[in-house]
Design an enzyme around this catalytic site. Sequence first.
Site, short mmCIF file in Angstrom:
data_model
loop_
_atom_site.label_atom_id
_atom_site.label_comp_id
_atom_site.label_asym_id
_atom_site.label_seq_id
_atom_site.Cartn_x
_atom_site.Cartn_y
_atom_site.Cartn_z
N LYS A 138 0.84 -1.20 0.00
CA LYS A 138 0.00 0.00 0.00
C LYS A 138 0.88 1.26 0.00
O LYS A 138 0.65 2.19 -0.78
CB LYS A 138 -0.87 0.01 1.27
CG LYS A 138 -1.53 1.36 1.53
CD LYS A 138 -2.32 1.37 2.83
CE LYS A 138 -1.51 1.70 4.04
NZ LYS A 138 -1.32 3.15 4.28
N ASN A 139 1.89 1.26 0.88
CA ASN A 139 2.69 2.48 1.04
C ASN A 139 3.55 2.80 -0.18
O ASN A 139 4.09 3.89 -0.28
CB ASN A 139 3.58 2.36 2.29
CG ASN A 139 2.76 2.53 3.55
OD1 ASN A 139 1.56 2.81 3.49
ND2 ASN A 139 3.40 2.33 4.70
N ARG A 163 -4.40 10.47 4.93
CA ARG A 163 -3.31 11.42 5.11
C ARG A 163 -2.26 11.32 4.00
O ARG A 163 -1.63 12.31 3.63
CB ARG A 163 -2.68 11.15 6.48
CG ARG A 163 -1.79 12.24 6.93
CD ARG A 163 -1.23 12.02 8.31
NE ARG A 163 -0.56 13.23 8.73
CZ ARG A 163 0.61 13.63 8.28
NH1 ARG A 163 1.27 12.92 7.39
NH2 ARG A 163 1.14 14.77 8.69
N ASP A 191 -3.14 19.07 11.35
CA ASP A 191 -1.83 19.59 10.95
C ASP A 191 -1.91 21.06 10.56
O ASP A 191 -2.93 21.54 10.11
CB ASP A 191 -1.29 18.83 9.74
CG ASP A 191 -0.67 17.51 10.15
OD1 ASP A 191 0.09 17.51 11.13
OD2 ASP A 191 -0.96 16.50 9.51
N ASP A 216 5.57 0.24 11.74
CA ASP A 216 4.30 -0.38 11.34
C ASP A 216 4.16 -1.81 11.88
O ASP A 216 3.06 -2.36 11.85
CB ASP A 216 4.16 -0.37 9.82
CG ASP A 216 3.84 1.03 9.28
OD1 ASP A 216 3.53 1.91 10.11
OD2 ASP A 216 3.90 1.23 8.06
N VAL A 266 9.62 6.43 16.23
CA VAL A 266 9.23 7.10 14.99
C VAL A 266 7.98 7.94 15.15
O VAL A 266 7.95 9.11 14.79
CB VAL A 266 9.07 6.07 13.84
CG1 VAL A 266 8.67 6.77 12.55
CG2 VAL A 266 10.36 5.28 13.63
C1 UD1 Z 1 4.96 6.51 6.18
C2 UD1 Z 1 4.02 5.35 6.11
C3 UD1 Z 1 3.67 4.82 7.49
C4 UD1 Z 1 4.94 4.55 8.28
C5 UD1 Z 1 5.88 5.75 8.26
C6 UD1 Z 1 7.21 5.47 8.92
C7 UD1 Z 1 2.74 5.80 4.12
C8 UD1 Z 1 1.42 6.14 3.52
N1 UD1 Z 1 2.80 5.74 5.43
O1 UD1 Z 1 4.26 7.58 6.83
O2 UD1 Z 1 2.89 3.64 7.36
O3 UD1 Z 1 4.60 4.24 9.61
O4 UD1 Z 1 6.13 6.16 6.90
O5 UD1 Z 1 7.83 4.38 8.35
O6 UD1 Z 1 3.71 5.55 3.41
N2 UD1 Z 1 7.60 14.13 10.60
C9 UD1 Z 1 7.94 15.42 10.89
N3 UD1 Z 1 7.87 16.37 9.91
C10 UD1 Z 1 7.48 16.07 8.63
C11 UD1 Z 1 7.15 14.74 8.33
C12 UD1 Z 1 7.23 13.78 9.33
O7 UD1 Z 1 8.29 15.74 12.01
O8 UD1 Z 1 7.43 16.98 7.80
C13 UD1 Z 1 7.63 13.13 11.67
C14 UD1 Z 1 6.25 12.53 11.90
O9 UD1 Z 1 5.50 13.31 12.80
C15 UD1 Z 1 6.58 11.19 12.45
C16 UD1 Z 1 7.90 10.81 11.79
O10 UD1 Z 1 8.43 12.03 11.27
O11 UD1 Z 1 6.79 11.27 13.83
C17 UD1 Z 1 7.74 9.81 10.67
O12 UD1 Z 1 6.94 10.34 9.66
P1 UD1 Z 1 7.16 9.96 8.13
O13 UD1 Z 1 8.44 9.17 7.98
O14 UD1 Z 1 7.00 11.19 7.31
O15 UD1 Z 1 5.96 8.96 7.87
P2 UD1 Z 1 4.82 9.07 6.79
O16 UD1 Z 1 5.39 9.34 5.44
O17 UD1 Z 1 3.74 9.95 7.29
#
Ligand code: UD1
Length: 428
Positions: free
Chosen positions: A27-28, A99, A123, A312, A334
Amino acid sequence: MPETRAERYEIDGGARLTGTVTVTGAKNSVLKLMAAALLAQGTTVIRAVPDILDVEIMAELLRRLGCHVVVDAAAGTVVIDVPEQLAHKADYDLVRRMRASICVLGPLIARCGRADVALPGGDAIGSRGLDLHVEGLTQLGARVHSEHGYLIADAAEGLVGAPVEFDFPSVGATENIVMAAVVARGTTVIDNAAREPEIVDLCSMLVRMGAHIDGIGTSTLTIDGVESVTPVDHTAVADRVVAGTWCYGAAMTSGDVVVRGANPAHLELPLAQLERAGADIAIADDHIRVAMTNRPRAINTPTLPYPGFPTDLQPMAVALASVSEGTSVITENVFEARFMFVNEMIRLGAAIRTDGHQAVVRGQQWLSSAPVRATDIRAGAGLALAALVAQGRTVISDIHHIDRGYPGFADDLRRLGAQIDRVPDALG
Ligand code: UD1
């Protein structure tokens, strides 16, 4: 687009998972590959697509941007026809439902010079969750602000390659910046990029589309912008989280499961963890076999960005720990709020104390059935595994969360020998 109906799973405890299960594309990855299609005018085909609601939501989002999208759930394909002119607005009703819609931000600003993407609930610009996306795009010359609940990125004169350094390797931000940089003028170097297999998959597709990306699979990505890219036919990488879920299920239930279709290299750490817990692991090119004869031993699990232990699979680690011999410490590095489901585990009789980002789990011989609620995709799957080792019949409500990440979840569990029913939720 289908609305989610209120349904619940009823799962009998005491099952031993045995047999073979096959996983499909991640999915991701698929959601990002669909977004990447926006970069190229013409017809993109994506294969190994899981039959899940999020794919439908992304398809609808692309339609509203002007694409013609056909999802063939039975064949596992999505065909996306991208017009020359795209709309640049992703509405709140879709972003709210998923999201991951934020991943259209990069391709849209690259293609249209402007992107209006509704802010996901909770957000705001500058909030943890979006700051790295915004910082990266700003580095590439976009002006980003928020207005009426939308994040608006504007680069009318086009994006210009630049160095981008993340202070955390965010998966979503890495993907957005890569997609934006592919057709920017000049060179972008992303430092501390995420290197999850799904990012490698996205980069591989982009390279086949004509992008120039160096360092794929490492934490430094160098992208030389090209004039334009062309559509391709691409098969998504296998879902390591679904595969890992079945591996944990086998280990927790003294089972013996063969998982086909997954890439064992993407599960190195989870499999090493299961081995430490006492499981027998056999790895072949096209399958993983996990068998367990004794009660699992307690093991500590810290989650980390890839190649670390995936957040995950953290709920599966908690579920395993809840019936292991001894005390395990699970550390979530994370996502902050990912221990919300622990209260549901406690309802099932698990002995868990959480303190900030740590959960201390004292293993029990058995859990005990109770009504519980899936709070997100992975938590829901973790609860289902816990239900398999809970005495009695556990009722899990809000299972639309599980459906979002696990195609045919109940069918797979039933095939592996579990008693699971899907019933309308009278209270829903
Ligand atoms: C993706 C996955 C999710 C997985 C995660 C980490 C998808 C749709 N989802 O989520 O299943 O659990 O990666 O492997 O692919 N953060 C910031 N600033 C930002 C962006 C993120 O601080 O601009 C923080 C988030 O709050 C979080 C952490 O970084 O605590 C991880 O987020 P991120 O790696 O961006 O995960 P997603 O892409 O949202």
